[in-house]
Design an enzyme around this catalytic site. Structure first.
Site, mmCIF file in Angstrom:
data_model
loop_
_atom_site.group_PDB
_atom_site.id
_atom_site.type_symbol
_atom_site.label_atom_id
_atom_site.label_comp_id
_atom_site.label_asym_id
_atom_site.label_seq_id
_atom_site.Cartn_x
_atom_site.Cartn_y
_atom_site.Cartn_z
ATOM 1 N N CYS A 36 -68.281 -14.336 37.767
ATOM 2 C CA CYS A 36 -69.207 -14.176 39.013
ATOM 3 C C CYS A 36 -68.743 -12.820 39.961
ATOM 4 O O CYS A 36 -69.340 -12.370 40.643
ATOM 5 C CB CYS A 36 -68.586 -15.323 39.858
ATOM 6 S SG CYS A 36 -67.104 -15.394 40.641
ATOM 7 N N CYS A 106 -63.288 -21.657 41.175
ATOM 8 C CA CYS A 106 -63.387 -20.765 42.533
ATOM 9 C C CYS A 106 -61.896 -20.931 42.977
ATOM 10 O O CYS A 106 -61.276 -19.814 43.442
ATOM 11 C CB CYS A 106 -64.312 -20.778 43.533
ATOM 12 S SG CYS A 106 -65.995 -20.893 43.159
HETATM 13 FE FE1 FES Z 1 -66.986 -16.704 41.968
HETATM 14 FE FE2 FES Z 1 -66.548 -18.702 43.599
HETATM 15 S S1 FES Z 1 -68.449 -18.028 42.711
HETATM 16 S S2 FES Z 1 -65.047 -17.330 42.707
#
Ligand code: FES
Length: 147
Positions: A36, A106
């Site tokens: 991400c 996360c």
């Molecule tokens: Fe990357 Fe939550 S989407 S840490």
């Protein structure tokens, strides 16, 4: 959509505790999540008795990363460095009344950044923290193929 998140998660996201930086940290740790692109940095202030006096976090992260880091910092302040190692992402999620399954990874950012900061502290001060593994740069090294 807000219903996906518990009130505690929303509270820590809207009013994060211990957000910021620290000039004279005893240990600093940074980890990322390549998937991400999020990054987490943790600063620890540890006293002579190995007790964590203060913690700060700084993140380029999603709301769940902010909330879990905020809660994690509160949970380790006042603990020994050894006890801090035992504060898992699972314990942090429980303290927040849970996270949606897609956001569980996360919460690893905070846990692993704390481990990296503990590692840094241990190295600089020549102390051993039982069970502490060398830090990872990216949490994908831990979650790997699980997702
Ligand atoms: Fe990357 Fe939550 S989407 S840490």
């Amino acid at each position: 959509m807000a219903m996906m998140y518990s009130e505690k998660v929303m509270d820590h996201f809207m009013n994060p505790r211990n957000m910021g930086e620290m000039e004279d940290a005893s240990g600093v740790g940074t980890v990322g999540n390549a998937k991400c692109g999020d990054i987490m940095r943790i600063f620890l202030k540890v006293d002579e008795d190995g007790i964590i006096q203060d913690v700060k976090f700084k993140t380029f992260g999603c709301g769940a990363a902010v909330a879990t880091s905020s809660m994690a910092t509160e949970m380790i302040i006042g603990k020994t460095v050894q006890q801090a190692l035992e504060v898992t992402n699972k314990a942090v999620m429980e303290a927040l009344d849970g996270l949606p399954p897609v956001k569980v990874h996360c919460s690893l950012l905070a846990e692993q950044a704390i481990h990296a900061a503990l590692w840094d502290y241990a190295k600089k001060n020549n102390v051993t923290i039982e069970g502490l593994e060398p830090p990872v740069d990216d949490i994908e090294e831990i979650v790997g193929d699980e997702e």
